[in-house]
Design a protein around this motif. Sequence first.
Motif, PDB file in Angstrom:
ATOM      1  N   PHE A 120       0.833  -1.203   0.000  1.00  0.00           N
ATOM      2  CA  PHE A 120       0.000   0.000   0.000  1.00  0.00           C
ATOM      3  C   PHE A 120       0.872   1.259   0.000  1.00  0.00           C
ATOM      4  O   PHE A 120       0.523   2.260  -0.625  1.00  0.00           O
ATOM      5  CB  PHE A 120      -0.924   0.018   1.222  1.00  0.00           C
ATOM      6  CG  PHE A 120      -2.065  -0.949   1.123  1.00  0.00           C
ATOM      7  CD1 PHE A 120      -3.111  -0.715   0.243  1.00  0.00           C
ATOM      8  CD2 PHE A 120      -2.092  -2.097   1.897  1.00  0.00           C
ATOM      9  CE1 PHE A 120      -4.164  -1.609   0.137  1.00  0.00           C
ATOM     10  CE2 PHE A 120      -3.146  -2.990   1.797  1.00  0.00           C
ATOM     11  CZ  PHE A 120      -4.180  -2.750   0.920  1.00  0.00           C
ATOM     12  N   ARG A 121       1.997   1.185   0.694  1.00  0.00           N
ATOM     13  CA  ARG A 121       2.878   2.353   0.763  1.00  0.00           C
ATOM     14  C   ARG A 121       3.538   2.631  -0.570  1.00  0.00           C
ATOM     15  O   ARG A 121       4.029   3.747  -0.802  1.00  0.00           O
ATOM     16  CB  ARG A 121       3.935   2.134   1.847  1.00  0.00           C
ATOM     17  CG  ARG A 121       3.332   1.943   3.243  1.00  0.00           C
ATOM     18  CD  ARG A 121       4.408   1.805   4.310  1.00  0.00           C
ATOM     19  NE  ARG A 121       3.794   1.507   5.600  1.00  0.00           N
ATOM     20  CZ  ARG A 121       3.760   0.303   6.166  1.00  0.00           C
ATOM     21  NH1 ARG A 121       4.324  -0.720   5.539  1.00  0.00           N
ATOM     22  NH2 ARG A 121       3.184   0.116   7.338  1.00  0.00           N
ATOM     23  N   SER A 122       3.595   1.640  -1.455  1.00  0.00           N
ATOM     24  CA  SER A 122       4.226   1.842  -2.760  1.00  0.00           C
ATOM     25  C   SER A 122       3.290   2.525  -3.754  1.00  0.00           C
ATOM     26  O   SER A 122       3.723   2.888  -4.849  1.00  0.00           O
ATOM     27  CB  SER A 122       4.671   0.496  -3.330  1.00  0.00           C
ATOM     28  OG  SER A 122       3.564  -0.284  -3.739  1.00  0.00           O
ATOM     29  N   LEU A 123       2.017   2.688  -3.390  1.00  0.00           N
ATOM     30  CA  LEU A 123       1.048   3.330  -4.271  1.00  0.00           C
ATOM     31  C   LEU A 123       0.675   4.707  -3.734  1.00  0.00           C
ATOM     32  O   LEU A 123       0.373   4.850  -2.559  1.00  0.00           O
ATOM     33  CB  LEU A 123      -0.219   2.480  -4.392  1.00  0.00           C
ATOM     34  CG  LEU A 123      -0.113   1.156  -5.146  1.00  0.00           C
ATOM     35  CD1 LEU A 123      -1.425   0.396  -5.042  1.00  0.00           C
ATOM     36  CD2 LEU A 123       0.241   1.393  -6.607  1.00  0.00           C
ATOM     37  N   ARG A 124       0.694   5.691  -4.588  1.00  0.00           N
ATOM     38  CA  ARG A 124       0.280   7.040  -4.228  1.00  0.00           C
ATOM     39  C   ARG A 124      -0.958   7.416  -5.030  1.00  0.00           C
ATOM     40  O   ARG A 124      -1.243   6.832  -6.080  1.00  0.00           O
ATOM     41  CB  ARG A 124       1.406   8.049  -4.490  1.00  0.00           C
ATOM     42  CG  ARG A 124       2.613   7.850  -3.576  1.00  0.00           C
ATOM     43  CD  ARG A 124       2.265   8.182  -2.134  1.00  0.00           C
ATOM     44  NE  ARG A 124       3.394   8.014  -1.232  1.00  0.00           N
ATOM     45  CZ  ARG A 124       3.600   6.939  -0.495  1.00  0.00           C
ATOM     46  NH1 ARG A 124       2.757   5.921  -0.583  1.00  0.00           N
ATOM     47  NH2 ARG A 124       4.637   6.852   0.317  1.00  0.00           N
ATOM     48  N   MET A 125      -1.716   8.379  -4.523  1.00  0.00           N
ATOM     49  CA  MET A 125      -2.984   8.747  -5.132  1.00  0.00           C
ATOM     50  C   MET A 125      -2.914  10.164  -5.691  1.00  0.00           C
ATOM     51  O   MET A 125      -2.267  11.057  -5.114  1.00  0.00           O
ATOM     52  CB  MET A 125      -4.114   8.638  -4.109  1.00  0.00           C
ATOM     53  CG  MET A 125      -4.153   7.290  -3.424  1.00  0.00           C
ATOM     54  SD  MET A 125      -5.605   7.005  -2.401  1.00  0.00           S
ATOM     55  CE  MET A 125      -6.782   6.459  -3.653  1.00  0.00           C
ATOM     56  N   VAL A 126      -3.574  10.359  -6.821  1.00  0.00           N
ATOM     57  CA  VAL A 126      -3.575  11.650  -7.513  1.00  0.00           C
ATOM     58  C   VAL A 126      -4.965  12.265  -7.384  1.00  0.00           C
ATOM     59  O   VAL A 126      -5.911  11.839  -8.039  1.00  0.00           O
ATOM     60  CB  VAL A 126      -3.219  11.485  -9.003  1.00  0.00           C
ATOM     61  CG1 VAL A 126      -3.190  12.846  -9.698  1.00  0.00           C
ATOM     62  CG2 VAL A 126      -1.870  10.777  -9.146  1.00  0.00           C
ATOM     63  N   LYS A 163      -7.778   2.353  -2.563  1.00  0.00           N
ATOM     64  CA  LYS A 163      -6.813   1.803  -3.517  1.00  0.00           C
ATOM     65  C   LYS A 163      -7.281   0.439  -4.024  1.00  0.00           C
ATOM     66  O   LYS A 163      -7.183   0.141  -5.219  1.00  0.00           O
ATOM     67  CB  LYS A 163      -5.432   1.687  -2.863  1.00  0.00           C
ATOM     68  CG  LYS A 163      -4.725   3.020  -2.654  1.00  0.00           C
ATOM     69  CD  LYS A 163      -3.454   2.865  -1.827  1.00  0.00           C
ATOM     70  CE  LYS A 163      -2.817   4.222  -1.541  1.00  0.00           C
ATOM     71  NZ  LYS A 163      -1.599   4.100  -0.681  1.00  0.00           N
ATOM     72  N   GLY A 164      -7.797  -0.383  -3.114  1.00  0.00           N
ATOM     73  CA  GLY A 164      -8.323  -1.671  -3.537  1.00  0.00           C
ATOM     74  C   GLY A 164      -9.484  -1.525  -4.494  1.00  0.00           C
ATOM     75  O   GLY A 164      -9.590  -2.251  -5.485  1.00  0.00           O
TER      76      GLY A 164
END
Length: 412
Positions: free
Chosen positions: A55-61, A330-331
Amino acid sequence: MSSRTSPRSKRILRSILNLEDFERVTRSRLPRAVFGYVEGGADDGEACRHNRDVFRSLRMVPRVLRDVSQCNLQTTLFGRTYAAPYIVAPMGASAVVGFNADNAMARAARRANIPFVLSANSITPIEEMARTYPEAWFAAYQHPDERNIVDMCHRVSGAGLSVYMLTADVPVASNRENNVRAGYTMPLRPSVRLSVDAALHPRWLIGTLLRTIRHRGIPRISNFDPTSRPTIFSKTLGGVTGHASFSWRQAEVVRRNWKGPFVIKGLLSPEDARIAREIGADGIVVSNHGGRQLDSAVSPIEVLAAIKAESGTMTVLADSGFRRGTDVLKGMALGADAILIGRPFLYAATLAGEQGVARAIALLAREIGIDLALLGVATPGDVSADMLLGQLPSAAAANAPRKADPLRIIRT
């Protein structure tokens, strides 16, 4: 809060601000063996840690200047509309961890209008759960014998539970070295170490174990079988697993005999998702069992998009490592229709019963509502893979659902 919640528990609940806090507070209240059973994973615990790291490897825009004054968390699953896109996951032996924990979680889930899933590895009988939460869901460790399958389907439907979830990722017991070191076994084996551990935690010993025995007698695993109810000390119990010979052929027998929504839990392969769709499953749970089975398994978040691409009209659920509102979103961005969350709700029930679980449910709903507004979308279903940046496996990135305003996912 209920008058049964002590002033001290009320103060502690007010100090808890997120789901991870429940684990921190509960750790010291449980015997080492009991806490280790809940918290631990298989082998070296790599899958547990990886579930959080991904989860920490994904960032949100986020998008801005959109009307987010009417954010709505409602989610429809199998024809029923729920208040939020998350589910209380099935957890075995919950009522041995916290007094009457299955019922506490179910009552809080029912009041909040989110699904609750009862584990087959539970001392709370299916029939009792049906009274607590009519139309709750059930997660089975199903015996492969056809007569047993038929009888189990009849038992679950006769009680009034609404969704049959087949646990598919436990053909054999995993290697739980942490449980052995902590003194937890199944069947439970009393020992000097376990007795000392319990004596050093009188709140659990008196408030959970002795209270449970007074309320129910010697705890029995109630839902593995249509009729058998072995005690937690029974030599016939063995490891808590499914059956090594159970195959897709037996899953088809369940499908033929269960008339409601049929869900298969524990998939990590797109090919298995295809097979589940072809045998007529209504849903699947993308899961590595919270890191408790194969320690080198991928995280569900890494394969969600590829599995979604094979799912057809099936409902896609996911679990394992989801803790924050952003994790849930994210999921869902990668294809999940809703998320199952387990350990934090059990810790909450152990800490403060129904009121603790209600606090956990409300904290997560608040986070998701804030996160939706900050992302610039009105509902969880509006979150898309286009809002994610990060390192996903190429297969997942290639199959990620794309919507308007495409950005990019960096592929490894």
